[in-house]
Design a protein around this motif. Sequence first.
Motif, PDB file in Angstrom:
ATOM      1  N   LEU A  24       0.823  -1.208   0.000  1.00  0.00           N
ATOM      2  CA  LEU A  24       0.000   0.000   0.000  1.00  0.00           C
ATOM      3  C   LEU A  24       0.858   1.260   0.000  1.00  0.00           C
ATOM      4  CD1 LEU A  24      -2.741  -1.087   2.578  1.00  0.00           C
ATOM      5  CD2 LEU A  24      -2.946  -0.986   0.083  1.00  0.00           C
ATOM      6  N   THR A  25       1.948   1.229   0.777  1.00  0.00           N
ATOM      7  CA  THR A  25       2.838   2.390   0.836  1.00  0.00           C
ATOM      8  C   THR A  25       3.556   2.606  -0.491  1.00  0.00           C
ATOM      9  OG1 THR A  25       3.199   2.031   3.214  1.00  0.00           O
ATOM     10  CG2 THR A  25       4.819   3.390   2.049  1.00  0.00           C
ATOM     11  N   LYS A  26       3.945   1.521  -1.117  1.00  0.00           N
ATOM     12  CA  LYS A  26       4.748   1.610  -2.338  1.00  0.00           C
ATOM     13  C   LYS A  26       3.907   1.890  -3.575  1.00  0.00           C
ATOM     14  CE  LYS A  26       8.527  -0.975  -4.568  1.00  0.00           C
ATOM     15  NZ  LYS A  26       9.329  -2.221  -4.504  1.00  0.00           N
ATOM     16  N   PHE A  27       2.715   1.278  -3.645  1.00  0.00           N
ATOM     17  CA  PHE A  27       1.948   1.344  -4.889  1.00  0.00           C
ATOM     18  C   PHE A  27       0.600   2.067  -4.769  1.00  0.00           C
ATOM     19  CE2 PHE A  27       4.564  -2.555  -5.184  1.00  0.00           C
ATOM     20  CZ  PHE A  27       5.342  -2.188  -6.279  1.00  0.00           C
ATOM     21  N   GLY A  28       0.206   2.454  -3.562  1.00  0.00           N
ATOM     22  CA  GLY A  28      -1.008   3.241  -3.430  1.00  0.00           C
ATOM     23  C   GLY A  28      -2.063   2.592  -2.559  1.00  0.00           C
ATOM     24  N   ARG A  29      -2.709   3.413  -1.736  1.00  0.00           N
ATOM     25  CA  ARG A  29      -3.724   2.926  -0.804  1.00  0.00           C
ATOM     26  C   ARG A  29      -4.987   2.464  -1.502  1.00  0.00           C
ATOM     27  NH1 ARG A  29      -1.643   1.953   4.286  1.00  0.00           N
ATOM     28  NH2 ARG A  29       0.316   3.134   4.309  1.00  0.00           N
ATOM     29  N   ASP A  30      -5.159   2.817  -2.775  1.00  0.00           N
ATOM     30  CA  ASP A  30      -6.352   2.394  -3.500  1.00  0.00           C
ATOM     31  C   ASP A  30      -6.380   0.894  -3.745  1.00  0.00           C
ATOM     32  OD1 ASP A  30      -4.084   3.078  -5.185  1.00  0.00           O
ATOM     33  OD2 ASP A  30      -5.358   2.617  -6.901  1.00  0.00           O
ATOM     34  N   LEU A  31      -5.268   0.208  -3.464  1.00  0.00           N
ATOM     35  CA  LEU A  31      -5.206  -1.248  -3.655  1.00  0.00           C
ATOM     36  C   LEU A  31      -5.718  -2.022  -2.438  1.00  0.00           C
ATOM     37  CD1 LEU A  31      -1.651  -1.573  -5.281  1.00  0.00           C
ATOM     38  CD2 LEU A  31      -3.852  -1.576  -6.461  1.00  0.00           C
ATOM     39  N   ARG A  32      -6.077  -1.315  -1.376  1.00  0.00           N
ATOM     40  CA  ARG A  32      -6.391  -1.957  -0.099  1.00  0.00           C
ATOM     41  C   ARG A  32      -7.404  -3.095  -0.235  1.00  0.00           C
ATOM     42  NH1 ARG A  32      -5.850  -0.777   5.141  1.00  0.00           N
ATOM     43  NH2 ARG A  32      -4.929   1.251   4.649  1.00  0.00           N
ATOM     44  N   ASP A  33      -8.505  -2.849  -0.938  1.00  0.00           N
ATOM     45  CA  ASP A  33      -9.576  -3.844  -1.008  1.00  0.00           C
ATOM     46  C   ASP A  33      -9.225  -5.047  -1.886  1.00  0.00           C
ATOM     47  OD1 ASP A  33     -11.100  -2.283   0.655  1.00  0.00           O
ATOM     48  OD2 ASP A  33     -12.203  -1.301  -0.969  1.00  0.00           O
ATOM     49  N   LYS A  34      -8.143  -4.944  -2.640  1.00  0.00           N
ATOM     50  CA  LYS A  34      -7.719  -6.052  -3.505  1.00  0.00           C
ATOM     51  C   LYS A  34      -6.814  -7.050  -2.779  1.00  0.00           C
ATOM     52  CE  LYS A  34      -7.520  -3.732  -8.048  1.00  0.00           C
ATOM     53  NZ  LYS A  34      -6.630  -3.521  -9.208  1.00  0.00           N
ATOM     54  N   ILE A  35      -6.260  -6.648  -1.641  1.00  0.00           N
ATOM     55  CA  ILE A  35      -5.192  -7.440  -1.027  1.00  0.00           C
ATOM     56  C   ILE A  35      -5.757  -8.441  -0.018  1.00  0.00           C
ATOM     57  CG2 ILE A  35      -3.052  -7.362   0.298  1.00  0.00           C
ATOM     58  CD1 ILE A  35      -2.596  -4.549  -0.742  1.00  0.00           C
ATOM     59  N   PHE A  36      -5.351  -9.693  -0.181  1.00  0.00           N
ATOM     60  CA  PHE A  36      -5.769 -10.784   0.697  1.00  0.00           C
ATOM     61  C   PHE A  36      -4.524 -11.399   1.335  1.00  0.00           C
ATOM     62  CE2 PHE A  36      -9.294 -10.081  -1.980  1.00  0.00           C
ATOM     63  CZ  PHE A  36     -10.423 -10.694  -1.452  1.00  0.00           C
ATOM     64  N   LEU A  37      -4.659 -11.797   2.589  1.00  0.00           N
ATOM     65  CA  LEU A  37      -3.551 -12.461   3.281  1.00  0.00           C
ATOM     66  C   LEU A  37      -3.698 -13.973   3.147  1.00  0.00           C
ATOM     67  CD1 LEU A  37      -3.120 -10.364   6.550  1.00  0.00           C
ATOM     68  CD2 LEU A  37      -2.117 -10.018   4.277  1.00  0.00           C
ATOM     69  N   THR A  38      -2.669 -14.616   2.635  1.00  0.00           N
ATOM     70  CA  THR A  38      -2.684 -16.061   2.408  1.00  0.00           C
ATOM     71  C   THR A  38      -1.437 -16.684   3.011  1.00  0.00           C
ATOM     72  OG1 THR A  38      -1.619 -15.713   0.257  1.00  0.00           O
ATOM     73  CG2 THR A  38      -4.030 -15.893   0.266  1.00  0.00           C
ATOM     74  N   LYS A  39      -1.419 -18.005   3.077  1.00  0.00           N
ATOM     75  CA  LYS A  39      -0.244 -18.717   3.588  1.00  0.00           C
ATOM     76  C   LYS A  39       0.098 -19.874   2.658  1.00  0.00           C
ATOM     77  CE  LYS A  39      -1.113 -17.715   8.488  1.00  0.00           C
ATOM     78  NZ  LYS A  39      -1.514 -18.282   9.797  1.00  0.00           N
ATOM     79  N   PHE A  40       1.396 -20.062   2.441  1.00  0.00           N
ATOM     80  CA  PHE A  40       1.854 -21.224   1.690  1.00  0.00           C
ATOM     81  C   PHE A  40       1.977 -22.411   2.646  1.00  0.00           C
ATOM     82  CE2 PHE A  40       2.981 -18.113  -1.451  1.00  0.00           C
ATOM     83  CZ  PHE A  40       2.882 -18.788  -2.645  1.00  0.00           C
ATOM     84  N   PRO A  41       1.395 -23.532   2.299  1.00  0.00           N
ATOM     85  CA  PRO A  41       1.458 -24.693   3.195  1.00  0.00           C
ATOM     86  C   PRO A  41       2.850 -25.318   3.188  1.00  0.00           C
ATOM     87  CG  PRO A  41       0.404 -25.296   1.135  1.00  0.00           C
ATOM     88  CD  PRO A  41       0.618 -23.815   1.070  1.00  0.00           C
ATOM     89  N   PRO A  42       3.260 -25.893   4.306  1.00  0.00           N
ATOM     90  CA  PRO A  42       4.562 -26.562   4.371  1.00  0.00           C
ATOM     91  C   PRO A  42       4.488 -27.963   3.770  1.00  0.00           C
ATOM     92  CG  PRO A  42       3.461 -26.796   6.464  1.00  0.00           C
ATOM     93  CD  PRO A  42       2.547 -25.965   5.591  1.00  0.00           C
ATOM     94  N   GLU A  43       5.642 -28.520   3.510  1.00  0.00           N
ATOM     95  CA  GLU A  43       5.738 -29.935   3.146  1.00  0.00           C
ATOM     96  C   GLU A  43       5.573 -30.725   4.447  1.00  0.00           C
ATOM     97  OE1 GLU A  43       5.668 -33.282   2.140  1.00  0.00           O
ATOM     98  OE2 GLU A  43       6.268 -32.228   0.312  1.00  0.00           O
TER      99      GLU A  43
END
Length: 426
Positions: free
Chosen positions: A197-216
Amino acid sequence: MGGVSENFHGVMNQKPKYILVAGIGKSNFIGQLYLSIHKKYPKKFDIDILGLRLFSNLEKGKYAECFTNQFKIRKSIEIKDLINIFNFKLYLHLFRFIRFGASANYLYSFFKEFVVYATMSKKILKNNYDIIHFHFPTKEKLALFWHIGRNQKYVVSFWGSDLMRVNGVFNYYIQKKVLRDAYKITTHSLELKDQILTKFGRDLRDKIFLTKFPPEEKLYRILDEYSPKIDLIRIRFLQEFNFPLTKNLIVIGHNGFRENNHIQILKQLSNIPLEIKEKCYFILPFSYKNAKDNLYEKECLQELSRSDFSGKILDTFLSWEELALLKLCTKVYIHLPVSDALSGSLTEAMYAGSEVITGKWLPYSPFEDAGLSYYSINDFSELPQIFELAISKNPDQNSALANKEKIRDYFFPDFCAKTWFSVLEN
C-alpha cells in the motif's frame, strides 16, 4: 483484507474454476500449495501450470491429481515466431520500457521472449481461463502478462523478496502496471500488505488478501515420529556428523547467503561469558549458497575462529530424516536475515522444540497472531543478552507442546488452503 470463506454459493454441481498458474519456477512450493487446495476443495478447481520447473518423476505421481496440464516453456525463436516481430504491441512496450530506464540487456531478452510467447500464448489462452495466477511478480517472471486480454482476470501473489528486494524506477513501473488491473493481490502478513500500500497506493487496499503457503508435511511427520525417541537416536546422529555429544547445538540461518547475517551474529555473540561459549557448538547450514560468492564461506569460518567458537559449516545436503534429527537436537535457532516473508524454517524449529531468536524488523505478525512463543530482538546489540536467556532456559514441555498445536492449527495445509479459497473461488 478479504476474509476466509467456504461459501459454495449453494451450487453443489458448480463448474470448476479454470485456473492457469504462471511465474516462479519452484515446483516444491507451487506443488504443495495447489495439492493442499485440491485436497481441501476437490472438484472446485481445474488447474494448469505454465513456465514452472518440470516436476520429477516422483513428483509427477504426487501432483498428477491436482494439475490437468503442465505446459513447457520454450526460449529459442522458431520460424513460426518470426511473424510476431511485426507486432505493434512489442514496440509499444519497448518504447515505454526505454522511457523508464530499462537496460539494453533486458530490452533484448524481452524482445526474444515476447516473440516466442506471442506464439505460445495464442494456443494456451484459447482455454479461456477464469483466472491466471501470477506468482513472484518481477519483470523476469511476467512473460505471459504482456499477452493476456484486457478482460482477463488475474491474481498477483507476492512471495517476499519480489517486494522487499526489488527497487528502481523501471521495476516500480512494471509492478505498478501489473497491480493496477489485478483482480486480487496476495501476500503473507500485515507488514507486507502495508509495504504494498505504501509503495503502490492505498487504493489497492480492497484487492489485497492475506494467504499462507502450506509446508511440506513430510518433515513434520518425521519430527512427530522421532521426537518421542530422540534420546535413543541422538548420540548416533551426532557422531555421524562429528557434532560434540556434550555441547548445545546452535544453528544460525538456513542457507549460505550473506543476507542471513552469520558474521554479524557471530561478532555480537563473541563477548558472551566464556562458560557459556564453551558449552555451545555453532552450525552454519550452507547446503544452499551463492555460487558467485566463494569468499563468504571462508569469511564465516574465519569469524568462528576469531570469536573463539567451536563450530562448523554444514554444506551437506541432508535427507528428510537427517534434517529432522538436526532440528530435534538444536538448542537455539538464530534467524536474523536482512529481510524475509514468512520463514518455514522458524515454524520447523519451534515445532521441534528449539528456542528461536529472530528480529522484530521481519514481517512475522502471523507468528504473533498465532500466539507462538519465541524470542525477538529490535537490534543486533540485544542479541547477546537474549541468547544468554535462551541458552540457559530449561526445556519446557508445556510451551513446546503449545507451539506444536498452534503450528498445526495455523500453518498446516488444511488451514492454508482456506486462506486461498476466497482468492481463487470468487
